[in-house]
Motif scaffolding. Structure first.
Motif, PDB file in Angstrom:
ATOM      1  N   TRP A  27     -18.695  -3.485  15.322  1.00  0.00           N
ATOM      2  CA  TRP A  27     -17.684  -4.310  14.643  1.00  0.00           C
ATOM      3  C   TRP A  27     -16.783  -4.997  15.664  1.00  0.00           C
ATOM      4  CZ3 TRP A  27     -12.703  -2.038  12.105  1.00  0.00           C
ATOM      5  CH2 TRP A  27     -11.977  -3.071  11.512  1.00  0.00           C
ATOM      6  N   CYS A  28     -16.269  -4.220  16.618  1.00  0.00           N
ATOM      7  CA  CYS A  28     -15.365  -4.790  17.617  1.00  0.00           C
ATOM      8  C   CYS A  28     -16.082  -5.764  18.551  1.00  0.00           C
ATOM      9  CB  CYS A  28     -14.720  -3.660  18.430  1.00  0.00           C
ATOM     10  SG  CYS A  28     -13.609  -2.606  17.467  1.00  0.00           S
ATOM     11  N   TRP A  31     -17.507  -9.054  15.859  1.00  0.00           N
ATOM     12  CA  TRP A  31     -16.523  -9.869  15.139  1.00  0.00           C
ATOM     13  C   TRP A  31     -15.163  -9.948  15.813  1.00  0.00           C
ATOM     14  CZ3 TRP A  31     -19.896  -6.941  11.918  1.00  0.00           C
ATOM     15  CH2 TRP A  31     -20.712  -7.718  11.066  1.00  0.00           C
ATOM     16  N   ARG A  32     -14.841  -9.012  16.678  1.00  0.00           N
ATOM     17  CA  ARG A  32     -13.506  -8.994  17.272  1.00  0.00           C
ATOM     18  C   ARG A  32     -13.494  -9.402  18.736  1.00  0.00           C
ATOM     19  NH1 ARG A  32     -10.458 -10.430  14.570  1.00  0.00           N
ATOM     20  NH2 ARG A  32     -12.046 -10.994  13.061  1.00  0.00           N
ATOM     21  N   GLU A 196     -17.980  -9.620   7.723  1.00  0.00           N
ATOM     22  CA  GLU A 196     -17.171  -8.635   8.443  1.00  0.00           C
ATOM     23  C   GLU A 196     -16.491  -7.669   7.481  1.00  0.00           C
ATOM     24  OE1 GLU A 196     -13.374  -8.299  11.532  1.00  0.00           O
ATOM     25  OE2 GLU A 196     -14.075 -10.264  10.857  1.00  0.00           O
ATOM     26  N   PHE A 199     -19.064  -5.221   6.177  1.00  0.00           N
ATOM     27  CA  PHE A 199     -19.425  -4.290   7.253  1.00  0.00           C
ATOM     28  C   PHE A 199     -18.330  -3.245   7.458  1.00  0.00           C
ATOM     29  CE2 PHE A 199     -19.800  -2.838  11.597  1.00  0.00           C
ATOM     30  CZ  PHE A 199     -21.172  -2.730  11.804  1.00  0.00           C
ATOM     31  N   ALA A 200     -17.069  -3.685   7.535  1.00  0.00           N
ATOM     32  CA  ALA A 200     -15.966  -2.757   7.786  1.00  0.00           C
ATOM     33  C   ALA A 200     -15.749  -1.814   6.607  1.00  0.00           C
ATOM     34  CB  ALA A 200     -14.694  -3.530   8.096  1.00  0.00           C
ATOM     35  N   LEU A 203     -18.342   0.798   6.887  1.00  0.00           N
ATOM     36  CA  LEU A 203     -17.950   1.728   7.949  1.00  0.00           C
ATOM     37  C   LEU A 203     -16.926   2.733   7.434  1.00  0.00           C
ATOM     38  CD1 LEU A 203     -17.672   2.716  10.902  1.00  0.00           C
ATOM     39  CD2 LEU A 203     -16.047   0.826  11.256  1.00  0.00           C
TER      40      LEU A 203
END
Length: 235
Positions: A27-28, A31-32, A196, A199-200, A203
């Motif tokens: 994720w990080c 997307w981040r 995103e 996905f988050a 998670l």
């Protein structure tokens, strides 16, 4: 709980823990923007990865050390050391995760401790530090008398479960807060959410599942190490 032997359950839980760390890292990274140590948003990205790895996965592993069948036999000291070492590693990663988010906030002039997530996280870390120090003093140092250990043991077990629950709550509130700050898309139908967000959210559900499974394993009587004075242990 389902009648599942401990070893397959342990392998399942280990795989789930690795998956959680891999997904929060993905994720990080995806997307981040990845990771850095320059005070930018990429510095902040270390915070969720280190917190999930330390305060959830490693802490969950430390909590289940005494459920391992080899820990039921022989001297208990090596397992105490392993339990304490895993918990200390979790605490170290958590401190590094806090350092990352405070560094990011200070560089950008963002106030610290302004949200429920930050309050939950700080309370969790403070409780965990007290838990570790009290456990180290009571169970690893030789001066503690047997009556004190017997008196403190149920308190230690109780607060261990509370800290795990707080860790899960902190992770979930942190994911929610990050999505609100990053996406700013308001309320929309789930089918129209950006990838995103889906996905988050997924998670977060996996993190919750990991915590529930650890608490379930801790509560299962047949997986507990027999006390030294119990009839089963004497037999």
């Amino acid at each position: 709980m389902l009648e599942l032997p401990f070893r397959p359950f342990c392998l399942l839980l280990a795989g789930l823990g690795v998956l959680c760390v891999a997904l929060v890292s993905a994720w990080c990274q995806t997307w981040r923007g990845g990771f850095a140590l320059d005070g930018s948003a990429r510095t902040f990205n270390w915070h969720p990865v280190l917190m999930v790895t330390g305060m959830l996965v490693l802490y969950g592993a430390a909590a289940l050390v005494y459920r391992l069948p080899p820990a039921w036999r022989g001297p208990k000291l090596p397992w105490k050391v392993l339990h304490g070492a895993l918990a200390l590693a979790a605490f170290t990663l958590a401190v590094l995760g806090l350092a990352a988010v405070f560094h990011f906030h200070n560089v950008h002039g963002t106030p610290n401790m302004y949200s429920l997530h930050s309050w939950l996280g700080l309370v969790t870390i403070l409780l965990f530090s007290c838990q570790w120090l009290a456990g180290f003093s009571s169970f690893l140092l030789p001066w503690a008398p047997a009556w004190l250990r017997a008196l403190y043991k149920p308190v230690h077990v109780f607060f261990g479960s509370i800290i795990l629950m707080l860790s899960v709550a902190s992770c979930l509130s942190g994911i929610n807060e990050k999505l609100f700050f990053s996406l700013k898309n308001g309320t929309t139908e789930y089918k129209n959410l950006p990838p995103e967000a889906v996905f988050a959210n997924s998670l977060g559900l996996l993190l919750l599942l990991f915590g529930v499974l650890v608490l379930g394993a801790l509560a299962r009587p047949s997986w507990k190490r027999p006390d030294a004075d119990s009839p089963a242990s004497c037999q």
